[in-house]
Design a protein around this motif. Structure first.
Motif, short mmCIF file in Angstrom:
data_model
loop_
_atom_site.label_atom_id
_atom_site.label_comp_id
_atom_site.label_asym_id
_atom_site.label_seq_id
_atom_site.Cartn_x
_atom_site.Cartn_y
_atom_site.Cartn_z
N VAL A 39 -9.15 0.40 -0.88
CA VAL A 39 -9.69 -0.94 -0.50
C VAL A 39 -9.65 -1.93 -1.56
CG1 VAL A 39 -12.14 -1.70 0.00
CG2 VAL A 39 -11.33 0.45 1.18
N LEU A 40 -9.74 -1.55 -2.77
CA LEU A 40 -9.79 -2.50 -4.04
C LEU A 40 -8.53 -3.34 -3.85
CD1 LEU A 40 -11.33 -4.36 -5.84
CD2 LEU A 40 -11.21 -2.40 -7.42
N LEU A 70 -8.57 7.05 1.88
CA LEU A 70 -8.41 5.54 2.00
C LEU A 70 -9.28 4.66 1.32
CD1 LEU A 70 -7.60 3.71 4.31
CD2 LEU A 70 -9.68 4.23 5.69
N ARG A 71 -10.55 5.21 0.82
CA ARG A 71 -11.36 4.28 0.14
C ARG A 71 -10.78 3.87 -1.32
NH1 ARG A 71 -13.52 9.55 -0.54
NH2 ARG A 71 -13.47 10.46 -2.79
N HIS A 72 -9.60 4.38 -1.93
CA HIS A 72 -9.14 4.14 -2.94
C HIS A 72 -8.25 2.97 -2.83
CE1 HIS A 72 -9.24 8.66 -4.17
NE2 HIS A 72 -10.61 8.37 -4.46
N ALA A 130 -6.10 -3.41 -1.77
CA ALA A 130 -5.69 -4.11 -0.58
C ALA A 130 -6.36 -5.55 -0.73
CB ALA A 130 -6.32 -3.53 0.70
N HIS A 131 -7.61 -5.50 -1.30
CA HIS A 131 -8.43 -6.92 -1.45
C HIS A 131 -7.54 -7.77 -2.38
CE1 HIS A 131 -11.33 -10.09 -2.07
NE2 HIS A 131 -11.41 -9.54 -3.28
N LEU A 143 0.80 -1.23 -0.04
CA LEU A 143 0.01 0.00 -0.06
C LEU A 143 0.76 1.20 -0.06
CD1 LEU A 143 -3.10 -0.70 2.33
CD2 LEU A 143 -2.64 -1.01 -0.15
N ASN A 151 -5.31 -1.99 -9.83
CA ASN A 151 -6.61 -2.54 -9.93
C ASN A 151 -6.75 -3.37 -11.02
OD1 ASN A 151 -7.67 -1.84 -7.72
ND2 ASN A 151 -8.35 0.42 -8.64
#
Length: 247
Positions: free
Chosen positions: A117-118, A113-115, A120-121, A103, A148
């Protein structure tokens, strides 16, 4: 992939960076390993009497071969969903250091932070290896879009492999299914060896391989964890002593 600035046409927009990530997933040798591994997972799900939709959903949501094997095996043997969830969670803890290391490579001063999330998954063993290989060559402001695309490409390949393995399960020998599930850890080992740059990396890898058979004789149930932590700690000690001598 040459080093490029964000002003060059190939990095002109996040959409192009996403497509570059998709292309990178298709051109990676590790993608072939994932493909073979997830054929085995699809076959295992079929033999454990799970539906095709269920295994596809588990690939998207769990996105880790060993964790999916634990999930399928535990539920197939009669464990409760809570017990299976705990087992999968414990298995997923091993990925936390990988997420933490990837990250920071993606963040910019304006990243929310929301950018993250994907991406990180998407971080699992293959994604982690490829990020360290490819991200330094990607402009920082396009790395999230690239990651992504890379993660989406890897999952898409695995979904196709799930379908193939599920449909061919009746014709796959059990020994073949077991063998292809070993491809991911073997590929990870070879990739880790290739990416060793510092003496500490080499020490950690060699000690980990040497200690594991000895620790396995203790039958602790967490042999990999004990040997890995021990080898990593010793390697860090070697690195710290060398740095102190140079200071």
């Amino acid at each position: 992939m040459p080093v490029s600035s964000s002003t060059s046409p190939q990095w002109h927009s996040p959409g192009r960076a996403f497509l570059r990530g998709l292309a990178a997933a298709g051109g990676s040798v590790l993608t072939l390993v994932l493909f073979a591994t997830f054929i085995g997972i699809g076959a295992l799900a079929h033999d454990s009497h799970f539906s095709l939709g269920w295994v596809l959903l588990s690939t998207v949501l769990v996105w880790a071969g060993p964790a999916q094997i634990i999930l399928i095996s535990s539920l197939g043997s009669g464990a409760t969903p809570v017990q299976a969830a705990i087992a999968v969670t414990v298995s997923a803890i091993r990925l936390f250091p990988m997420v933490v290391s990837v990250l920071p490579m993606l963040r910019t001063p304006t990243t929310k932070l929301r950018h993250l999330v994907l991406p990180a998954h998407f971080v699992a063993v293959t994604m982690w290896v490829e990020c360290f290989r490819l991200l330094p060559q990607v402009p920082r402001e396009r790395r999230i879009a690239f990651a992504n695309g890379l993660g989406t490409g890897l999952i898409a390949v695995c979904l196709v492999a799930n379908v193939i393995g599920f449909l061919l399960a009746a014709n796959l020998p059990q020994s073949f299914g077991a063998a292809i599930l070993l491809l991911t850890p073997l590929a990870f080992l070879l990739s880790t060896a290739r990416n060793c740059r510092e003496l500490a990396d080499v020490v950690a890898l060699v000690l980990g391989l040497a200690l594991f058979p000895l620790v396995a004789m203790l039958h602790t149930g967490v042999d990999v964890l004990i040997s890995g932590v021990s080898a990593g700690t010793i390697a860090y000690g070697v690195h710290w002593m060398r740095r102190r001598r140079r200071a």
